[in-house]
Write a protein that holds these residues in place. Structure first.
Motif, short mmCIF file in Angstrom:
data_model
loop_
_atom_site.label_atom_id
_atom_site.label_comp_id
_atom_site.label_asym_id
_atom_site.label_seq_id
_atom_site.Cartn_x
_atom_site.Cartn_y
_atom_site.Cartn_z
N ALA A 261 0.96 -1.10 -0.02
CA ALA A 261 -0.10 -0.10 -0.11
C ALA A 261 0.76 1.21 0.08
O ALA A 261 0.47 2.29 -0.61
CB ALA A 261 -0.85 0.07 1.47
N SER A 262 2.00 1.25 0.52
CA SER A 262 2.80 2.37 0.75
C SER A 262 3.21 2.84 -0.68
O SER A 262 3.57 2.04 -1.52
CB SER A 262 4.19 2.03 1.54
OG SER A 262 4.75 1.19 1.06
N ALA A 263 3.53 4.23 -1.02
CA ALA A 263 3.44 4.79 -2.44
C ALA A 263 4.81 4.09 -3.01
O ALA A 263 5.71 4.10 -2.20
CB ALA A 263 3.32 6.19 -2.36
N GLN A 264 4.64 3.86 -4.48
CA GLN A 264 5.96 3.57 -5.04
C GLN A 264 6.69 4.91 -5.14
O GLN A 264 6.41 6.00 -5.06
CB GLN A 264 5.39 3.18 -6.30
CG GLN A 264 4.56 1.79 -6.20
CD GLN A 264 5.06 0.74 -7.02
OE1 GLN A 264 5.87 0.82 -8.00
NE2 GLN A 264 4.77 -0.38 -6.86
N THR A 265 8.14 4.63 -5.38
CA THR A 265 8.90 5.95 -5.62
C THR A 265 8.75 6.12 -7.14
O THR A 265 8.72 5.18 -7.84
CB THR A 265 10.47 5.59 -5.09
OG1 THR A 265 10.85 4.45 -5.99
CG2 THR A 265 10.62 5.53 -3.80
N MET A 266 8.96 7.39 -7.45
CA MET A 266 8.97 7.82 -8.65
C MET A 266 10.49 7.45 -9.40
O MET A 266 11.44 7.43 -8.72
CB MET A 266 8.92 9.31 -8.92
CG MET A 266 7.45 9.76 -8.38
SD MET A 266 7.36 11.54 -8.68
CE MET A 266 7.47 12.00 -6.93
N SER A 267 10.44 7.48 -10.75
CA SER A 267 11.95 7.32 -11.40
C SER A 267 12.34 8.58 -11.20
O SER A 267 11.70 9.77 -11.04
CB SER A 267 11.51 6.99 -12.96
OG SER A 267 11.09 8.19 -13.66
N TYR A 268 13.81 8.98 -11.27
CA TYR A 268 14.31 10.08 -10.99
C TYR A 268 14.11 11.17 -12.10
O TYR A 268 13.95 12.27 -11.89
CB TYR A 268 16.04 9.83 -11.12
CG TYR A 268 16.37 9.02 -9.95
CD1 TYR A 268 16.14 9.16 -8.78
CD2 TYR A 268 17.18 7.84 -10.31
CE1 TYR A 268 16.59 8.51 -7.83
CE2 TYR A 268 17.76 7.11 -9.21
CZ TYR A 268 17.37 7.48 -7.94
OH TYR A 268 17.95 6.61 -6.86
N ALA A 269 13.69 10.48 -13.29
CA ALA A 269 13.30 11.33 -14.56
C ALA A 269 12.08 12.06 -14.27
O ALA A 269 11.89 13.36 -14.43
CB ALA A 269 13.51 10.58 -15.67
N GLU A 270 11.21 11.17 -13.73
CA GLU A 270 9.84 11.78 -13.58
C GLU A 270 9.92 12.73 -12.23
O GLU A 270 9.34 13.84 -12.35
CB GLU A 270 8.80 10.67 -13.29
CG GLU A 270 7.63 10.86 -12.66
CD GLU A 270 6.66 11.76 -13.51
OE1 GLU A 270 6.93 11.69 -14.66
OE2 GLU A 270 5.97 12.44 -12.86
N ALA A 271 10.72 12.28 -11.39
CA ALA A 271 10.53 13.22 -9.98
C ALA A 271 11.18 14.67 -10.27
O ALA A 271 10.39 15.67 -10.09
CB ALA A 271 11.33 12.41 -9.18
#
Lengths: 207, 144
Positions: B20-30
């Motif tokens: 349930a805990s949020a996934q991390t974003m790709s560095y490019a997206e972030a």
């Protein structure tokens, strides 16, 4: 294996021919990682970053003029896997434009890809011919270092696997149009495996 | 029996929490979220500040003056970047026992991600599973 090979060559050709199309949005970090991981055998760079920087200065000294008489050749880099991207900087500055943040993030994604764990990379900066050759070496060095700095913090790439080198305008991609934007680019070169990993995940220098 | 059931229940719970805990974003997206949302704030307060530790410091120093959207975005984005970078740095330590036991391979093997992505979350220790999720490797790999 064959497939991978084709993919890597395809990506390299793409990078070589249509840099403009490889602009910010279309960078695919998985593709970049796959291309960069396509290392044949035990290819390693046989010189240090400091030696490369010296070689560029020697080339300018030995081949004076407003423009390089021909693109400087770097036989040591031939046979090493590489990928070319476009990163935009403020004019005459080493500050990366926000429009290129995504590209730097995509490079970080690629370098963190499991396929590339432990490999070392050169971050090579190239400029166009505006400005003196010597000042362009300095500018491209600062730009390559700016990219390296961002890859390390915030993106967590191990600083020990990254070396920045500025080649100035000594390897113009389009010598017929020396001020063209296609000449301004960043080249990522896989210089071979640097760190190996033990059974419990510990990292050590290979060999 | 009761104890087994309890352990099972808590590991499912833990796995559930992890999923349930949020996934991390790709560095490019972030980082492109910052470039988009904070464009004006960067131009106003952080012009000429290089991407890297100094940009983050500039955001921190000017937090009170920045637009609420940019302020919120920098918080979320840097948290995601840090979580992903920490996971990618630590996964070798955190998961070494699980990797050896479940994949029969050492860390940094080319098939590591394929093996880990194919495991049931409950098979790994909760901390290893969460770390693997945070690396983003499974989802990145799934992308076309």
């Amino acid at each position: 294996m064959k497939f991978h090979h084709t993919l890597a060559i395809g990506a390299l050709l793409c990078a070589a021919v249509v840099t403009a199309a490889l602009a910010q949005q279309s960078i695919n970090s998985s593709q970049m990682a796959t291309s960069l991981a396509n290392v044949s055998g035990n290819n390693r760079l046989s010189m240090t970053g400091a030696q490369m920087r010296q070689a560029v200065l020697d080339y300018i000294r030995d081949n004076p003029g407003a423009l390089p008489p021909r693109p400087m050749s770097f036989p040591q880099l031939e046979g090493l896997t590489q990928f070319v991207v476009e990163v935009d900087f403020d004019f005459n500055s080493a500050v990366i434009k926000p429009s290129s943040y995504r590209t730097v993030g995509a490079i970080a994604d690629a370098l963190h890809h499991p396929l590339l764990l432990g490999y070392g990379f050169l971050v090579i900066g190239h400029t166009d011919s505006v400005g003196s050759r010597q000042s362009n070496v300095v500018l491209s060095q600062r730009r390559a270092e700016a990219i390296r700095e961002a890859l390390v913090d915030p993106f967590g790439v191990n600083p020990a696997v990254l070396e920045a080198v500025g080649m100035g305008e000594e390897q113009l991609r389009d010598p017929a149009h020396p001020t063209s934007g296609v000449n301004r680019r960043v080249q990522l070169v896989n210089v071979g495996k640097k760190f190996c990993f033990g059974r419990s995940g510990e990292q050590f220098l290979c060999q | 029996m009761k104890r087994t059931a309890f352990v099972l229940a808590s590991s499912i719970l833990l796995a559930g929490v992890s999923t349930a805990s949020a996934q991390t974003m790709s560095y490019a997206e972030a980082i492109s979220q910052i470039a988009t949302v904070c464009k004006n704030d960067i131009a106003r307060y952080c012009k000429g500040v290089p991407l890297g530790p100094r940009l983050r410091a500039c955001f921190d120093a000017n937090a009170a003056r920045m637009s609420p959207q940019c302020q919120q975005t920098t918080g979320v984005v840097y948290a995601s970047i840090t979580r992903r970078a920490t996971a990618q740095r630590d996964i070798g330590d955190v998961c070494s026992a699980d990797i050896l036991r479940l994949c029969g391979t050492s860390f940094a093997d080319a098939n590591l991600v394929t093996c880990m992505a194919g495991l049931a979350p409950q098979a790994m220790s909760p901390r290893c599973y969460q770390t693997f999720v945070d690396t983003g490797w499974a989802t990145e790999k799934a992308r076309p």
